[in-house]
Design an enzyme around this catalytic site. Structure first.
Site, PDB file in Angstrom:
ATOM      1  N   CYS A 155       6.158 -10.581  13.810  1.00 60.92           N
ATOM      2  CA  CYS A 155       5.990 -10.772  15.252  1.00 60.92           C
ATOM      3  C   CYS A 155       7.107  -9.991  15.952  1.00 60.92           C
ATOM      4  CB  CYS A 155       6.136 -12.251  15.606  1.00 60.92           C
ATOM      5  SG  CYS A 155       4.993 -13.310  14.734  1.00 60.92           S
ATOM      6  N   ARG A 209       4.070  -4.921  16.185  1.00 61.89           N
ATOM      7  CA  ARG A 209       4.491  -5.982  15.261  1.00 61.89           C
ATOM      8  C   ARG A 209       3.572  -7.188  15.350  1.00 61.89           C
ATOM      9  NH1 ARG A 209       9.443  -5.363  13.274  1.00 61.89           N
ATOM     10  NH2 ARG A 209       9.562  -7.572  12.793  1.00 61.89           N
ATOM     11  N   TRP A 216       1.915 -12.215  15.517  1.00 61.53           N
ATOM     12  CA  TRP A 216       0.986 -11.851  14.450  1.00 61.53           C
ATOM     13  C   TRP A 216       0.860 -13.124  13.628  1.00 61.53           C
ATOM     14  CZ3 TRP A 216      -2.186  -7.926  13.090  1.00 61.53           C
ATOM     15  CH2 TRP A 216      -2.710  -7.955  11.810  1.00 61.53           C
ATOM     16  N   GLY A 238       9.088 -14.585  11.496  1.00 61.42           N
ATOM     17  CA  GLY A 238       9.371 -14.839  10.079  1.00 61.42           C
ATOM     18  C   GLY A 238       8.425 -15.894   9.537  1.00 61.42           C
ATOM     19  N   GLU A 281      -8.856   4.703  -5.603  1.00 64.39           N
ATOM     20  CA  GLU A 281      -8.005   4.530  -4.413  1.00 64.39           C
ATOM     21  C   GLU A 281      -7.147   5.755  -4.171  1.00 64.39           C
ATOM     22  OE1 GLU A 281      -8.149   2.757  -2.007  1.00 64.39           O
ATOM     23  OE2 GLU A 281      -6.220   2.931  -1.005  1.00 64.39           O
ATOM     24  N   LYS A 296      -7.342   7.868  -0.605  1.00 63.75           N
ATOM     25  CA  LYS A 296      -6.138   8.156   0.187  1.00 63.75           C
ATOM     26  C   LYS A 296      -6.029   9.650   0.461  1.00 63.75           C
ATOM     27  CE  LYS A 296      -5.040   4.907   1.696  1.00 63.75           C
ATOM     28  NZ  LYS A 296      -6.157   4.149   1.378  1.00 63.75           N
ATOM     29  N   HIS A 344     -20.360  14.480 -18.720  1.00 62.98           N
ATOM     30  CA  HIS A 344     -21.804  14.343 -18.439  1.00 62.98           C
ATOM     31  C   HIS A 344     -22.205  15.094 -17.178  1.00 62.98           C
ATOM     32  CE1 HIS A 344     -22.270  11.480 -21.691  1.00 62.98           C
ATOM     33  NE2 HIS A 344     -21.133  10.929 -21.296  1.00 62.98           N
TER      34      HIS A 344
END
Ligand code: AGP
Length: 612
Positions: A2, A27, A76, A103, A485, A489, A508
Site C-alpha cells: 500500500c 503501490r 492494495w 505491510g 514461460e 516472456k 517430429h
C-alpha cells in the site's frame, strides 16, 4: 503493498497528502483515505472505495478537509475486501488513536482475540485495525505515552509494517514506526513529511531520513526525533535524494518489470508465509477439510498465458506428489469444449488479475457443472476471487508491468504448498518427506536473490541476440513448462518470434526450422531427464544452432555442448521452475531493452484481458 503519506506544517495537509498518494497509486489503488486535524481539533477521517479519484471528488480535492496535520493511505487489499470500512485510516473506538499501515500483520488473529477479551470491538476485516487497537490498548493501559504504546505493540506484532499514528492527545505530532515495509521521513523548512516511497514527497523535499527496522519517528513541524525499540533517542543520517520523480516511482530501476523481477524474493516469501508458519502449513489454509482433500478424484487447472504455464508446471508436481490425474486447460478452450469432469474433481483457476474473461468464464462453467472451485488470485476482491468456492491469495502486491514476473512466481509458490498439503493429507508422502519439502521450499526466496546477483552475465549474453529472428526453448517434463514461460516472456516484450518445444518432440517436424546461428535454449533442471535433453541439444547443434544451457549447479559437462550456460542452485526437483525462470525473465528483459522497446507496456497487450 500500500502507499502511505503524511504532513505537518503551516499549509493545508489534505491537498499535499492527496497529491502524494497519486504518486503511490502503483503501490495500491482499490481504496483510499485521509485523516486530518487542525491544532487540537478532532481528527476528521474521510475514506472512499475505488481509485484515488473517488477520494479527490469526496473531499473536493482536499479543500473540504481542514487542518495542517494529516495522514493518508492508498490500499492494495491483503486482509479484507476492498471497501470503505476496510479502507485506511483505521481508528480506535474513541478516535484516540488513528493510523495508516503498509505491510502484513501475520499474527493479527491472535492479537484480535486478546483485544476482544479486553472489550474491544472491530468494524473491519483488516489486520491494520488490530494494530491500531493494540496501540490504543497499551496507550490506555500504560501512562498514555505514544512512544511507549508503540514500542509495546512492536514487541507483540509479528509481520511487516510501516505505520503512521496520530494521537488525539498529541496535536501537531505524527508518530511513525517501521519493520520491513519501506518508509522515509522528509524535512524542509518548517514542514515534515513521511511516505512509503520517495515519489510522494519529492516535490517538497529531497532531504530524507530512511527510518530503520524497529525504529520510531516523532514528527513535529520541521522536526523529527528518532527512537529505538527501547524508547531511547537515536541519531540518524539525512540523505539527499538525487533521483528524478519518474525514476523514484520505480525505486531507481529503469522499468517496473525489472523492479518486479527483483521483488520476487519478497513476493514468494510473503506468499509462503501467508500459509506456512513454524515450518508447517497452517490448518485450514485452503478451506478444504482432510476428507474433502482425500475425496478429490481429479484436478483440472484452468488459466491463460503465464498463469496457464504455472498450471503446466503444477500438473507435473501434483501428479508426482499427489498421484491423482491432473488436466491443464487453456481457459479459452475449456469454456467451449463441454468438458467431461468427474463430479468429485477440483477445478483450480489461476489468475493474477482475477478479471481475465476466459478464466472467469471457465470458473462459472465449472460452478454451473457443480464442481468445487479453488482460485489462486493476486487481486483481493476481484471477480474470480469473489466467485470461486475457495480463494488462495498470492501476496505479490500490485504488478504494473504487463509481462508478469512476481505474480507468476507467487502463483508457483502457492501451487507447491497446495500440492504438498494434498500429498501429505492423502498419505502419498510421510512426515519426513513433508518436512523436507517445506524446508526446501522456504529456501526459495534466498536462492532467487542469489540468481538475481548474476544478472550482468545474462545481460551480456542477451545483448548478443537482440537481433535474433527466432529463439527456441526446449525441455522435458517441468523443463517444458519452464520453456513455455521463457518463450512467452521473450515474445511478449522483445517481439522476437519464439517457440517452446518438448525436447523429445523436435524431431517430429520442427527441427526442420533449425539453421545456422538460431538460438536454442535448453532447460535441464530435471536430473533424470538431463542426458535426454542434452542429446536433443547436440542434435540441434549439429544443424547449426547456437546453444544456451540452463541447468543445475554441478552439471558442468554441459559446457562441452552449450555455448553459454546459466546455472541454478540445487533445490528439490519439484521447485526448479521458480529458479530457472529467473535467468529467462532477465534474458527477455535485456533483449527488449537492447531493442529499445517499451518493456512495461508492450504493443498490442493489456495487463488484464477482460474481453474474450
Ligand atoms: C503474462 O506475462 C501475460 N501478461 C499474460 O499471459 C497473462 O499471464 C494472462 O493474460 C493471464 O492474466 P491473469 O493471470 O491476470 O489471468
Amino acid at each position: 503493498m500500500c502507499g502511505i503519506v503524511g504532513y505537518i506544517g503551516d499549509r493545508q495537509a489534505a491537498p499535499i497528502i492527496l497529491e502524494g498518494l497519486t504518486k503511490l497509486e502503483y503501490r495500491g489503488y482499490d481504496s483510499a483515505g485521509i485523516a486530518v486535524r487542525n491544532g487540537d481539533s478532532d481528527i476528521e477521517i474521510v475514506k472512499a472505495k475505488g481509485r484515488l479519484k473517488v477520494l479527490y471528488d469526496k473531499t473536493n480535492s482536499g479543500q473540504s478537509v481542514v487542518g495542517c496535520c494529516g495522514i493518508g493511505h492508498t490500499r492494495w487489499a491483503t486482509h479484507g475486501e476492498p471497501s470503505e470500512e476496510n479502507a485506511h485510516p483505521h481508528y480506535s473506538n474513541d478516535c484516540c488513536v488513528v493510523a495508516v499501515h503498509n505491510g502484513i500483520i501475520e499474527n493479527y488473529q491472535e492479537l484480535k482475540e486478546k483485544l476482544i477479551k479486553n472489550g474491544y470491538v472491530f468494524y473491519s476485516g483488516t489486520d491494520t485495525e488490530v494494530a491500531v487497537k493494540l496501540i490504543d490498548y497499551y496507550y490506555k493501559k500504560y501512562f498514555g505515552n505514544p512512544i511507549d504504546a508503540i514500542n509495546r505493540s512492536m514487541v507483540r506484532i509479528r509481520g511487516s509494517y510501516a505505520l503512521a499514528v496520530m494521537f488525539k492527545d498529541y496535536p501537531d505530532e505524527i508518530y511513525v514506526a517501521r519493520k520491513d515495509s519501506p518508509m522515509i521521513v522528509g524535512i524542509e523548512n518548517n514542514e515534515s513529511y513521511f511516505a512509503s516511497d520517495v515519489p510522494a514527497i519529492l516535490k517538497y523535499t529531497r532531504k530524507v531520513y530512511y527510518i530503520g527496522n524497529l525504529e520510531i519517528g516523532r514528527l513535529q513541524k520541521g522536526k523529527v526525533t528518532f527512537y529505538n525499540i527501547d524508547g531511547y533517542e537515536i541519531e540518524k543520517e539525512m540523505t539527499e535524494i538525487t533521483w528524478d520523480a519518474e525514476a523514484a516511482e520505480k525505486a531507481g530501476y529503469e522499468h517496473f518489470m525489472i523492479k518486479e523481477i527483483h521483488e520476487q524474493p519478497k513476493a514468494v516469501s510473503d506468499t509462503l508465509n501467508s500459509v506456512i508458519t513454524d515450518g508447517k502449513i497452517k490448518d485450514n489454509a485452503f478451506g478444504l477439510t482432510a476428507d474433502e482433500i482425500k475425496n478429490i478424484s481429479q484436478i483440472w487447472i484452468v488459466a491463460c498465458g503465464s498463469a496457464y504455464h504455472v498450471g503446466v508446471a503444477a500438473q507435473y508436481i501434483f501428479e508426482d506428489l499427489v498421484r491423482i490425474p491432473v488436466r491443464v486447460e487453456l481457459a479459452s478452450e475449456f469454456r467451449y469444449r463441454n468438458p467431461i469432469i468427474d463430479k468429485d474433481a477440483l477445478v483450480i483457476i489461476i489468475s493474477q488479475s482475477g478479471e481475465t474473461a476466459d478464466s472467469l468464464a471457465a470458473l462459472r462453467e465449472s460452478k454451473r457443472m457443480g464442481i468445487k472451485t479453488l482460485a489462486i488470485v493476486n487481486v483481493v476482491g476481484s471477480s474470480i476471487a469473489r466467485e470461486a468456492d475457495i480463494v488462495c491469495y498470492t501476496l505479490a502486491g500490485p504488478e504494473i508491468a504487463v509481462a508478469t514476473t512476481k505474480a507468476y512466481s507467487a502463483q508457483l509458490a502457492m501451487s507447491y504448498v497446495i500440492a504438498i498439503l494434498f500429498a501429505y493429507v492423502r498419505g502419498e508422502i510421510d512426515e519426513k518427506q513433508y518436512t523436507s519439502l517445506i524446508n526446501d521450499l522456504l529456501t526459495l526466496p534466498d536462492k532467487i536473490s542469489r540468481l538475481l546477483e548474476d544478472k550482468e552475465r545474462i545481460q551480456w549474453f542477451a545483448s548478443k541476440f537482440s537481433n535474433a529472428k527466432d529463439i527456441f526453448f526446449i525441455g522435458r517434463g517441468i523443463d517444458y513448462a519452464i520453456s513455455l514461460e521463457g518463450s512467452l516472456k521473450m515474445k511478449e516484450i522483445s517481439y522476437i518470434h519464439s517457440e517452446a518445444y518438448a525436447a523429445g518432440e523436435l524431431k517430429h517436424g520442427t527441427i526442420s526450422l533449425i539453421e545456422e546461428g538460431i538460438l536454442v535454449i535448453g532447460v535441464l533442471t530435471q536430473q533424470e531427464l538431463y542426458e535426454k535433453t542434452l542429446s536433443n541439444m547436440v542434435e540441434v547443434k549439429s544443424r547449426g544452432a547456437y546453444l544456451m544451457g540452463l541447468t543445475n549447479n554441478g552439471n558442468y559437462n554441459i559446457e562441452d555442448v552449450a555455448d553459454f550456460v546459466a546455472y541454478i542452485p540445487k533445490i528439490d526437483k519439484h521447485f526448479t521452475t521458480s529458479l530457472a525462470i529467473i535467468p529467462l525473465q532477465l534474458m527477455a528483459y535485456y533483449v527488449s531493452v537492447a531493442r529499445g522497446l517499451d518493456v512495461d507496456k508492450p504493443r498490442n497487450l493489456a495487463k488484464s484481458v477482460t474481453v474474450e
